[in-house]
Design an enzyme around this catalytic site. Sequence first.
Site, PDB file in Angstrom:
ATOM      1  N   HIS A   1      21.384 -12.517  18.126  1.00 19.04           N
ATOM      2  CA  HIS A   1      21.476 -13.953  17.869  1.00 19.04           C
ATOM      3  C   HIS A   1      20.806 -14.241  16.524  1.00 19.04           C
ATOM      4  O   HIS A   1      19.917 -13.496  16.081  1.00 19.04           O
ATOM      5  CB  HIS A   1      20.757 -14.737  18.962  1.00 19.04           C
ATOM      6  CG  HIS A   1      21.442 -14.681  20.294  1.00 19.04           C
ATOM      7  ND1 HIS A   1      21.126 -15.548  21.308  1.00 19.04           N
ATOM      8  CD2 HIS A   1      22.419 -13.882  20.778  1.00 19.04           C
ATOM      9  CE1 HIS A   1      21.879 -15.282  22.358  1.00 19.04           C
ATOM     10  NE2 HIS A   1      22.667 -14.255  22.062  1.00 19.04           N
TER      11      HIS A   1
ATOM     12  N   GLU B   1      18.542 -16.341  15.600  1.00 22.88           N
ATOM     13  CA  GLU B   1      17.080 -16.464  15.653  1.00 22.88           C
ATOM     14  C   GLU B   1      16.413 -15.092  15.711  1.00 22.88           C
ATOM     15  O   GLU B   1      15.428 -14.835  15.013  1.00 22.88           O
ATOM     16  CB  GLU B   1      16.633 -17.266  16.889  1.00 22.88           C
ATOM     17  CG  GLU B   1      17.214 -18.648  16.973  1.00 22.88           C
ATOM     18  CD  GLU B   1      18.462 -18.728  17.826  1.00 22.88           C
ATOM     19  OE1 GLU B   1      18.569 -19.683  18.623  1.00 22.88           O
ATOM     20  OE2 GLU B   1      19.344 -17.850  17.714  1.00 22.88           O
TER      21      GLU B   1
ATOM     22  N   CYS C   1      18.514 -20.127  23.157  1.00 22.21           N
ATOM     23  CA  CYS C   1      18.656 -19.676  24.539  1.00 22.21           C
ATOM     24  C   CYS C   1      17.287 -19.195  25.035  1.00 22.21           C
ATOM     25  O   CYS C   1      16.340 -19.071  24.242  1.00 22.21           O
ATOM     26  CB  CYS C   1      19.695 -18.557  24.608  1.00 22.21           C
ATOM     27  SG  CYS C   1      19.130 -16.987  23.902  1.00 22.21           S
TER      28      CYS C   1
END
EC number: 3.5.4.33
Length: 150
Positions: free
Chosen positions: A53, A55, A83
């Site tokens: 992801h 991040e 998430c």
Amino acid sequence: MDFVSYMSDALHEAQAAARRGEVPVGAVLVGADGRVLARAGNRTRELSDPTAHAEILAIRAACAAAGSERLPGARLWVTLEPCPMCAAAISAARIATLYYGAEDPRMGGVRHGARVFEHRQCHHRPEVIDGIAAAESRGLLREFFRQRRG
């Protein structure tokens, strides 16, 4: 220090992710000194890695450059509510402030779902500021999925 938004940079990373066929999420990590430490967009398909992801990739790059597993004073700009996995990584990295755009009622882990930072087991809780460029972030996601379903 004057406030500077890096959400336009995060949106640029999200747009680049969409062009690669990835879900359009982008992140920019800024150090306490205001210097950009890392920027990334989703690469889960490209890398065949469900943890890739935006991040996580930005945190990994910044920590590697810093030679540390923690980024005290850092600020993370991301186009979509992180998430639970990403929220846990943000906490573990001791990121000071999280700015995000669109909410994610289905998979979010900050204001929705797991609400990672609200758990007693969470050792570090960043300041959270949401809704920055939310309409633009939502628009990118809607257009991406509209084209996929179209």
